[in-house]
Design a protein around this motif. Structure first.
Motif, PDB file in Angstrom:
ATOM      1  N   ASN A 145      41.876  39.872  43.166  1.00  8.40           N
ATOM      2  CA  ASN A 145      42.471  40.574  44.310  1.00  8.40           C
ATOM      3  C   ASN A 145      42.410  42.089  44.164  1.00  8.40           C
ATOM      4  N   THR A 146      42.435  42.564  42.927  1.00  6.20           N
ATOM      5  CA  THR A 146      42.471  44.020  42.724  1.00  6.20           C
ATOM      6  C   THR A 146      41.261  44.578  41.967  1.00  6.20           C
ATOM      7  N   GLN A 161      49.021  44.424  44.126  1.00  4.72           N
ATOM      8  CA  GLN A 161      48.902  44.744  45.559  1.00  4.72           C
ATOM      9  C   GLN A 161      48.937  43.473  46.405  1.00  4.72           C
ATOM     10  N   GLY A 197      47.558  42.750  49.340  1.00  6.35           N
ATOM     11  CA  GLY A 197      46.503  43.410  50.110  1.00  6.35           C
ATOM     12  C   GLY A 197      46.683  43.339  51.610  1.00  6.35           C
TER      13      GLY A 197
END
Ligand code: UT7
Length: 336
Positions: free
Chosen positions: A154-155, A218, A220
């Protein structure tokens, strides 16, 4: 009374040599080039293998000093916008000061994440406008690879390392330099983009490390929704306040977090995509460095002209966000 404006009189940047491509990331986490490119616009990012944020910053500052033809002793104030300081203490500004030999300067760090450069220019400009200082170095630098979890898809696909620097000086030219700004923050956004470990709330322990609290977290989708609205709103606000239409703006310099956010902002401003600075494909999100990195690359390429209206816009953790209007006064480098 005549206002003494602050103006950008030199720019510089540095990106480390090592490149991490989407293909490299495919070997590290369950991701693919197509997803990364279509969802973010990123193809590759640069990673600093050895060294710290100050090392990125020093190289960029040295470029600025050369470009302006001044020595480090002439610098009076150093502001470093970063969320990846070399250490908790001392401030990275002090580390940079020592490394470049800016013996007459004082300095401090400023934490406003992806809006850090805008916030720092705003602060630096006040020292110029009030006559306190005449040479202020503003640095946006982040070694994002030091706080990125390369097992979290995801990051880890988003961030890169870089530094961008501007020199602020007073200008006598009427209506040139930093003309206006709109700055905001909303602490309610803290839940969606943060690093929970390492501060006074969660000092480092084995448990904070096991829980990966020292990495960027995060949500997102939530951040995306706010970023898309806030960046567009604040860019529109500064245009309206200064009676400017899309055709009056030469360049939009947006924070490079996601190509879709950038495009939405340009659309709301009525600006053609050819007038938007975009380098997210090559560097990813370098947090405080994105905007000065763009300015420096475009200046080096001879694309900035004196008298152009330029809008800077950013959104980041905090939440923090803002826009700034400049009338560009720096001439381009002479071509050999
Ligand atoms: O710079 C500071 C401010 N930050 C920003 O402005 C960033 C704002 N947010 C964003 O740019 C986007 O939300 C991201 C690029 C971070 C994510 O894009 P998204 O379109 O919002 O994706 P998502 O998080 O909603 O995830 C969609 C799907 C999920 O799968 P399911 O649940 O639909 O099955 C994710 O698990 O995509 C999956 N996914 C991935 N797939 C392949 C998430 N990351 C990846 C990945 N590769 N790297």
């Amino acid at each position: 009374m005549e206002v003494r404006r602050a103006s950008i009189t030199a720019v510089g940047h540095y990106v480390p040599e090592k490149i991490l491509t989407n293909a490299d990331l495919e070997k590290m986490v369950d991701t693919n080039d197509e997803w990364i490119r279509t969802r973010t616009g990123i193809r590759e990012r640069h990673i600093l293998k050895k060294g710290a944020t100050s090392d990125l910053a020093v190289k960029a500052v040295q470029q600025v000093l050369t470009n302006r033809g001044i020595t480090a002793e002439e610098i009076e104030l150093i502001i470093v916008a970063t969320i990846t300081p070399d250490m908790m203490l001392p401030a990275t500004a002090c580390v940079v000061q020592e490394k470049i030999g800016a013996s007459k300067a004082w300095g401090f760090d400023l934490n406003a994440a992806c809006s850090g450069f805008l916030y720092a220019v705003s602060v630096g400009a006040r020292f110029i406008e009030t006559g306190v200082h005449s040479k202020v170095i503003v640095i946006g630098a982040d070694k994002m690879s030091s706080i990125t979890d390369y097992t979290d898809r995801n990051t880890c696909v988003l961030f890169g390392d870089a530094a961008g620097v501007v020199l602020l000086e007073p200008t006598d030219e009427k209506d040139y330099g930093i003309i206006d700004q709109c700055m905001y923050s909303d602490g309610a956004g803290g839940a969606f983009l943060n690093i929970k470990g390492g501060g006074s709330l969660n000092p480092p322990t084995h448990e904070t490390i096991d829980k990966k609290l020292h990495y960027v977290f995060q949500d997102g989708k939530s951040v995306f929704k706010s970023a898309v609205v806030c960046m567009a709103d604040v860019s529109e606000e500064i245009m309206k306040r200064n009676h400017l239409k899309g055709r009056d703006i030469a360049w939009l310099v947006p924070h490079q977090a996601n190509l879709r956010i950038i495009e939405a902002t340009a659309q709301r401003m009525g600006i053609d995509s050819s007038k938007v600075m975009i380098n997210i494909d090559r560097y990813g999100n370098t947090t405080a460095a994105t905007i000065p990195l763009c300015l420096s690359e475009w200046w080096q390429a001879g694309k900035l002209k004196r008298g152009q209206n330029i809008v800077l816009a950013a959104f980041g953790a905090g939440y923090t966000w803002g826009s700034m209007l400049l009338k560009w006064s720096l001439v381009n480098p002479e071509k050999p």
